[in-house]
Design an enzyme around this catalytic site. Sequence first.
Site, PDB file in Angstrom:
ATOM      1  CB  CYS A   1      -0.936  -0.002   1.208  1.00 44.03           C
ATOM      2  SG  CYS A   1      -0.105  -0.148   2.807  1.00 44.03           S
TER       3      CYS A   1
ATOM      4  CG  HIS B   1       1.147   1.914   7.792  1.00 42.46           C
ATOM      5  ND1 HIS B   1       0.109   1.106   8.197  1.00 42.46           N
ATOM      6  CD2 HIS B   1       1.315   1.682   6.468  1.00 42.46           C
ATOM      7  CE1 HIS B   1      -0.332   0.411   7.160  1.00 42.46           C
ATOM      8  NE2 HIS B   1       0.384   0.747   6.107  1.00 42.46           N
TER       9      HIS B   1
END
Length: 479
Positions: free
Chosen positions: A288, A315
């Site tokens: 991602c 994150h």
Amino acid sequence: MSADKHLQSWQERFELAEAMQPLLGKLYRNQGVEVVVYGKPLLNASTIDIIKAHRLVRRHVGDKLRLRESFPFIEVLSKLAVKQCKVDIGKLAVNYWRNHSDASEIEAYMASELASAIDHADEVEPRDVVLYGFGRIGRLLARLLIERTGRSNKLRLRAIVIRGGRAGDLEKRASLLRRDSVHGPFNGSVEIDEENNALIANGTYIQIIYANGPEEVDYTKYGIKDALVVDNTGVWKDEAGLGLHLKSPGAAKVLLTAPAKGNIKNIVFGVNDNDILDEDTIVSAASCTTNAITPVLKAINDKYGIENGHVETIHSYTNDQNLIDNYHKADRRGRSAPLNMVITETGAAKAVAKALPVLAGRLTGNAIRVPTPNVSMAILSLNLNSETSKDDINDYLLDVALHSPLQNQIDFTNSTEIVSSDLVGSRYAGVVDSQATIADGKRAILYVWYDNEFGYSCQVVGVMQKMLGLNHQSLPLSE
């Protein structure tokens, strides 16, 4: 404007948005045409979403786009033999009204702008897709595939392979598809066929297959052939492991939703998807974070050149971490994810080079996991080969987001109030936060938001289409 006029204006917009909905639905179901307004999707959009998409046009071009100005374009589009493409009706309408004072030439204009997609789309047979695993990414991929239900849809979700098979398992799987604590309720209905171990979601019949490994699966028993198996388990990451899927009868290709090891191609859709060849049977959709940063890095390198830089990712925590302190083989990840910021490593910076070889050896990276369940941020600290300024680099990235081949990967915001939860459900690989940009001379720091679940899943779908030869144009063509 009087209070009555405000209400009258709102009612007019609302009625036009309502009138658009059946046309938008038929365009997709019957012709495979996805309609957007400056990148904002209108497929399955509510009336309010359609109105909001039109209001956002002013932020991009400085002018309003009224629904009564765009509605004639949707009407004309619904009558054209356009197939299998994405059409930005906002851009078409804005460009037209800048040069015309009436609607007399809309039909001719649309026919010209969309000529490459009129009666030229090859008749491609629908392709079978199997999701191997049904975790966070697996369920979001299911949602994305199911929302495309219709006879024009060429990606057919045929089966989901999972471990288990205990009593009540099917109902629990269905419940997890129906409800999501982050992404909200499923947009449709999910029924259970207990007798045949299947789910029926918005008319899509999905076989649930229980297996402990690929060697136990024979897809041909379920009428599945030449399928693309999307492995979102993360159990196998090399050619030997992923190659096990190809031994399953009915499977033809494999896509990994994680970074791959060895010589497997790591693809960031929109950047290096042209590297996918017909003979490639195993491909990775990278991570991602790699998907979020690579398009922006490519854009910056194309114009300014990147000498070197550092990528710091903030994150959201993932299933790999512990809810409370417990043993974990990795450093620090054993500490409670909802209670701590956790420094950890990321291979995303190095992985960029697999999709963008020109940046090999130029980037370092690190990551901090934080107590949020979804949406992350990448901070790109870059030393450039040429000078720039905050306004110059923001103007350039806005143009890239609106008009370049990367328009489906890069979004752009100039809001001073945006926070992570506002980006839940973003379909872009990354969103440039222009208000946070810092630039001085040859030094630039860029802040890129990304929905590390949904935005990434949209990128995965793009790779799926490319692997199966289902290529969609984005019209009008990039400037």
